[in-house]
Scaffold this active site. Structure first.
Site, PDB file in Angstrom:
ATOM      1  N   ARG A  49      -8.704  -0.068   4.871  1.00  0.00           N
ATOM      2  CA  ARG A  49      -7.768   0.907   4.295  1.00  0.00           C
ATOM      3  C   ARG A  49      -6.479   0.232   3.831  1.00  0.00           C
ATOM      4  O   ARG A  49      -5.833   0.713   2.900  1.00  0.00           O
ATOM      5  CB  ARG A  49      -7.386   1.972   5.342  1.00  0.00           C
ATOM      6  CG  ARG A  49      -8.447   2.987   5.624  1.00  0.00           C
ATOM      7  CD  ARG A  49      -7.898   4.071   6.526  1.00  0.00           C
ATOM      8  NE  ARG A  49      -6.588   4.507   6.046  1.00  0.00           N
ATOM      9  CZ  ARG A  49      -5.614   4.966   6.820  1.00  0.00           C
ATOM     10  NH1 ARG A  49      -5.779   5.055   8.108  1.00  0.00           N
ATOM     11  NH2 ARG A  49      -4.463   5.332   6.302  1.00  0.00           N
ATOM     12  N   LYS A  66       0.831  -1.210   0.000  1.00  0.00           N
ATOM     13  CA  LYS A  66       0.000   0.000   0.000  1.00  0.00           C
ATOM     14  C   LYS A  66       0.865   1.259   0.000  1.00  0.00           C
ATOM     15  O   LYS A  66       0.669   2.164  -0.815  1.00  0.00           O
ATOM     16  CB  LYS A  66      -0.901   0.009   1.245  1.00  0.00           C
ATOM     17  CG  LYS A  66      -1.568   1.336   1.500  1.00  0.00           C
ATOM     18  CD  LYS A  66      -2.394   1.341   2.764  1.00  0.00           C
ATOM     19  CE  LYS A  66      -1.650   1.700   4.014  1.00  0.00           C
ATOM     20  NZ  LYS A  66      -1.422   3.135   4.247  1.00  0.00           N
ATOM     21  N   ASN A  67       1.832   1.316   0.934  1.00  0.00           N
ATOM     22  CA  ASN A  67       2.594   2.555   1.099  1.00  0.00           C
ATOM     23  C   ASN A  67       3.496   2.860  -0.091  1.00  0.00           C
ATOM     24  O   ASN A  67       3.917   4.002  -0.265  1.00  0.00           O
ATOM     25  CB  ASN A  67       3.423   2.497   2.386  1.00  0.00           C
ATOM     26  CG  ASN A  67       2.543   2.690   3.613  1.00  0.00           C
ATOM     27  OD1 ASN A  67       1.359   2.990   3.480  1.00  0.00           O
ATOM     28  ND2 ASN A  67       3.121   2.502   4.791  1.00  0.00           N
ATOM     29  N   ARG A  78       1.889  14.077  13.877  1.00  0.00           N
ATOM     30  CA  ARG A  78       2.220  13.903  12.463  1.00  0.00           C
ATOM     31  C   ARG A  78       2.194  15.210  11.667  1.00  0.00           C
ATOM     32  O   ARG A  78       1.428  15.358  10.715  1.00  0.00           O
ATOM     33  CB  ARG A  78       1.304  12.873  11.814  1.00  0.00           C
ATOM     34  CG  ARG A  78       1.374  11.543  12.486  1.00  0.00           C
ATOM     35  CD  ARG A  78       0.576  10.504  11.775  1.00  0.00           C
ATOM     36  NE  ARG A  78       1.359   9.792  10.782  1.00  0.00           N
ATOM     37  CZ  ARG A  78       0.872   8.830  10.018  1.00  0.00           C
ATOM     38  NH1 ARG A  78      -0.371   8.504  10.083  1.00  0.00           N
ATOM     39  NH2 ARG A  78       1.639   8.211   9.155  1.00  0.00           N
ATOM     40  N   ASP A 106       5.041   0.021  11.979  1.00  0.00           N
ATOM     41  CA  ASP A 106       3.791  -0.515  11.419  1.00  0.00           C
ATOM     42  C   ASP A 106       3.558  -1.987  11.778  1.00  0.00           C
ATOM     43  O   ASP A 106       2.516  -2.549  11.428  1.00  0.00           O
ATOM     44  CB  ASP A 106       3.772  -0.352   9.889  1.00  0.00           C
ATOM     45  CG  ASP A 106       3.498   1.086   9.476  1.00  0.00           C
ATOM     46  OD1 ASP A 106       3.208   1.914  10.354  1.00  0.00           O
ATOM     47  OD2 ASP A 106       3.574   1.374   8.262  1.00  0.00           O
ATOM     48  N   CYS A 113      -4.222   8.159  10.058  1.00  0.00           N
ATOM     49  CA  CYS A 113      -4.464   7.510  11.342  1.00  0.00           C
ATOM     50  C   CYS A 113      -4.175   8.474  12.491  1.00  0.00           C
ATOM     51  O   CYS A 113      -3.250   9.279  12.409  1.00  0.00           O
ATOM     52  CB  CYS A 113      -3.521   6.313  11.495  1.00  0.00           C
ATOM     53  SG  CYS A 113      -4.005   4.883  10.550  1.00  0.00           S
TER      54      CYS A 113
HETATM   55  C1  UD1 Z   1       4.994   6.518   6.619  1.00  0.00           C
HETATM   56  C2  UD1 Z   1       4.015   5.374   6.429  1.00  0.00           C
HETATM   57  C3  UD1 Z   1       3.539   4.879   7.794  1.00  0.00           C
HETATM   58  C4  UD1 Z   1       4.721   4.517   8.687  1.00  0.00           C
HETATM   59  C5  UD1 Z   1       5.712   5.677   8.755  1.00  0.00           C
HETATM   60  C6  UD1 Z   1       6.985   5.323   9.514  1.00  0.00           C
HETATM   61  C7  UD1 Z   1       2.938   5.900   4.328  1.00  0.00           C
HETATM   62  C8  UD1 Z   1       1.689   6.283   3.638  1.00  0.00           C
HETATM   63  N1  UD1 Z   1       2.884   5.842   5.669  1.00  0.00           N
HETATM   64  O1  UD1 Z   1       4.278   7.560   7.260  1.00  0.00           O
HETATM   65  O2  UD1 Z   1       2.704   3.736   7.570  1.00  0.00           O
HETATM   66  O3  UD1 Z   1       4.249   4.232   9.976  1.00  0.00           O
HETATM   67  O4  UD1 Z   1       6.091   6.087   7.431  1.00  0.00           O
HETATM   68  O5  UD1 Z   1       7.588   4.203   8.947  1.00  0.00           O
HETATM   69  O6  UD1 Z   1       3.940   5.626   3.704  1.00  0.00           O
HETATM   70  N2  UD1 Z   1       7.273  14.050  11.217  1.00  0.00           N
HETATM   71  C9  UD1 Z   1       7.397  15.382  11.568  1.00  0.00           C
HETATM   72  N3  UD1 Z   1       7.368  16.316  10.569  1.00  0.00           N
HETATM   73  C10 UD1 Z   1       7.229  15.975   9.259  1.00  0.00           C
HETATM   74  C11 UD1 Z   1       7.125  14.613   8.915  1.00  0.00           C
HETATM   75  C12 UD1 Z   1       7.153  13.663   9.915  1.00  0.00           C
HETATM   76  O7  UD1 Z   1       7.517  15.726  12.750  1.00  0.00           O
HETATM   77  O8  UD1 Z   1       7.198  16.871   8.396  1.00  0.00           O
HETATM   78  C13 UD1 Z   1       7.320  13.007  12.278  1.00  0.00           C
HETATM   79  C14 UD1 Z   1       6.046  12.195  12.388  1.00  0.00           C
HETATM   80  O9  UD1 Z   1       5.083  12.848  13.176  1.00  0.00           O
HETATM   81  C15 UD1 Z   1       6.551  10.921  13.007  1.00  0.00           C
HETATM   82  C16 UD1 Z   1       7.961  10.766  12.403  1.00  0.00           C
HETATM   83  O10 UD1 Z   1       8.310  12.064  11.929  1.00  0.00           O
HETATM   84  O11 UD1 Z   1       6.643  11.058  14.396  1.00  0.00           O
HETATM   85  C17 UD1 Z   1       8.085   9.787  11.255  1.00  0.00           C
HETATM   86  O12 UD1 Z   1       7.086  10.052  10.307  1.00  0.00           O
HETATM   87  P1  UD1 Z   1       7.248   9.710   8.763  1.00  0.00           P
HETATM   88  O13 UD1 Z   1       8.422   8.808   8.575  1.00  0.00           O
HETATM   89  O14 UD1 Z   1       7.200  10.988   7.997  1.00  0.00           O
HETATM   90  O15 UD1 Z   1       5.922   8.886   8.499  1.00  0.00           O
HETATM   91  P2  UD1 Z   1       4.905   9.027   7.305  1.00  0.00           P
HETATM   92  O16 UD1 Z   1       5.626   9.290   6.036  1.00  0.00           O
HETATM   93  O17 UD1 Z   1       3.792   9.916   7.707  1.00  0.00           O
END
Ligand code: UD1
Length: 421
Positions: free
Chosen positions: A398, A22-23, A121, A306, A116
């Site tokens: 989802r 999915k991701n 985030r 995850d 979620c």
């Molecule tokens: C992606 C995956 C999700 C997985 C996560 C970590 C998808 C659609 N989702 O989510 O399933 O759990 O990677 O492997 O691919 N953060 C900030 N600022 C930002 C971006 C992130 O503070 O601009 C923080 C987030 O709140 C979190 C951490 O960084 O605490 C990691 O998030 P991130 O790796 O960006 O996760 P996603 O890309 O949202």
């Protein structure tokens, strides 16, 4: 609203096909916005999140056709650079249309995302990366307004911590920027490599994906391409753990051990046998109990966040105690009270959950709280005595393709029931 009824205690035997990730699929679909030529994808899972993103992309003018696991996306003309709240709020990955729209059209207005409820985030790293590439960004009434009238420019970006989404977002935008972009402290998840492979097939010049430093040399345009989405490592890990909570032997077709990082050695340490076979993995567990093992979630190749909730369900019936530390998201223990309803002995202190394994959990009525947490309840139900009834199934829909069909085919007693109350 649908519920899932599970009668626990049945061992699982047979073959189960792992779907496309999915991701990964979500990000390569977004990449179609970077070119006016068609992008042909194979191994695309049929999931609510994929349908949601399809609607958003169509709204931007993408001609999207689906035939089984194949999908063709053709963004000949971008008809709208606005991504409205209603289409972005349900899923965070949709926010990643911002960079490609900006890179191609010089402007975009995208709602701040949802997804979620597993923590704050924010998207600050995404926005800082685009700003470093010369974008002018304003926030207004829940929307990001971004402009780069003369196009994006290559930049040297060092992420303060690892973010999968921000790495992907910056990498996509940089493919059409003027000059070279270097991303330092980049995420190394398999989905990053998959997206880079797709972008390279489209003609992008990218080196270093899968390492902490990714270099992208911008091109004037990207071309027609074909790409097969990689298998879902989270689905793989979840079904491997399903064998751990029950017993039996499953062949997970298309599964790849190299995508699982630290999860594979952790599961083996717990007592689940995992062997590579042609085109998949064989997962086996005999009658005895799983051993308690401590884990800490980390960016890839560490243990994936995850799989944390599913691992907790496995540990709930392990022989011995274990601690599970969540370091990626600050609010990702919502499954704990639900597992508690089934008799699990789990104590949370900040980011650490301490689990004392019990010989058996008992079936109960529980509620899915987020996507991966829902799967932990399914696993707990498969191993429990009696019936488990899981409500709020839309979370599962989802991200896990044809879950009950896959489980029924390998001997689980699982049924979707309509509930009109
Ligand atoms: C992606 C995956 C999700 C997985 C996560 C970590 C998808 C659609 N989702 O989510 O399933 O759990 O990677 O492997 O691919 N953060 C900030 N600022 C930002 C971006 C992130 O503070 O601009 C923080 C987030 O709140 C979190 C951490 O960084 O605490 C990691 O998030 P991130 O790796 O960006 O996760 P996603 O890309 O949202």
């Amino acid at each position: 609203m649908d519920k899932l009824a599970i009668i626990g205690g049945r061992p699982l035997y047979g073959r189960l096909k792992i779907s496309g990730a999915k991701n990964s699929a979500l990000k390569v679909m977004v990449a179609s916005l970077l070119t006016d030529k068609p992008l042909r994808l194979t191994n695309v899972p049929d999931l609510a999140d994929i349908r949601q993103l399809s609607t958003l992309l169509q709204q931007h003018g993408v001609d999207l056709r689906r035939d089984g696991d194949d999908m063709t996306l053709h963004a000949d003309t971008i008809t709208s650079t606005l991504a409205p709240y209603d289409l972005v709020r349900k899923m965070r990955a949709s926010f990643n249309v911002l960079g490609p729209l900006l890179a191609r059209e010089g402007e975009a207005k995208v709602s701040l995302p949802g997804g979620c409820a597993i923590g704050a985030r924010p998207v600050d790293l995404h926005l800082k990366a685009l700003e470093a590439m010369g974008a002018e960004i304003e926030l207004d009434e829940g929307y990001v307004l971004a402009k780069a009238k003369n196009g994006l420019k290559g930049a040297h970006i060092t992420f303060p911590f690892v973010s999968v989404g921000a790495t992907e977002h910056a990498m996509m935008a940089a493919t059409l920027a003027d000059g070279e972009t270097i991303l330092d402290n980049a995420a190394r998840e398999p989905e990053i490599i998959d997206l880079a492979t797709c972008l390279i097939a489209m003609g992008a010049d990218i080196t270093g994906a899968g390492t902490p430093t990714i270099t992208i040399r911008g091109k004037d345009r990207l071309e027609e391409a074909e790409h097969a989405v990689l298998p879902d490592r989270i689905e793989t890990g979840s079904y491997a753990m399903a064998v751990g909570v029950t017993a039996g032997e499953l062949t997970l077709e298309n599964a790849r051990a190299d995508l699982l990082g630290a999860a594979i050695s952790t599961l083996i340490e717990c007592g689940i046998e995992i062997t590579e076979v042609e085109n998949g993995l064989r997962v086996k567990k005999n009658g005895g109990r799983i051993k308690g093992v401590d884990v800490v979630t980390q960016p890839f190749p560490g243990f994936p966040t995850d799989l944390q909730a599913q691992f907790m369900a496995l540990m709930a019936t392990a022989d011995g105690a274990s601690t599970i530390k969540e370091t990626i998201f600050e609010n990702r223990f919502m499954h704990v009270p639900e597992l508690g309803r089934m008799g699990a002995d789990i104590h949370v202190d900040g980011q650490v959950a301490s689990v004392r394994g019990k010989p058996k959990l008992k079936g109960a009525q529980v509620m899915a709280t987020d996507l991966r947490a829902s799967m932990s309840l399914v696993l707990a139900g498969l191993g429990a005595e009696g019936q488990t009834m899981i409500s709020r199934l839309y979370h599962l829909d989802r991200g896990f393709e044809r879950l009950e069909e896959k489980l029924q085919n390998v001997g689980a007693l699982v049924e979707r029931v309509r509930d009109d109350t």
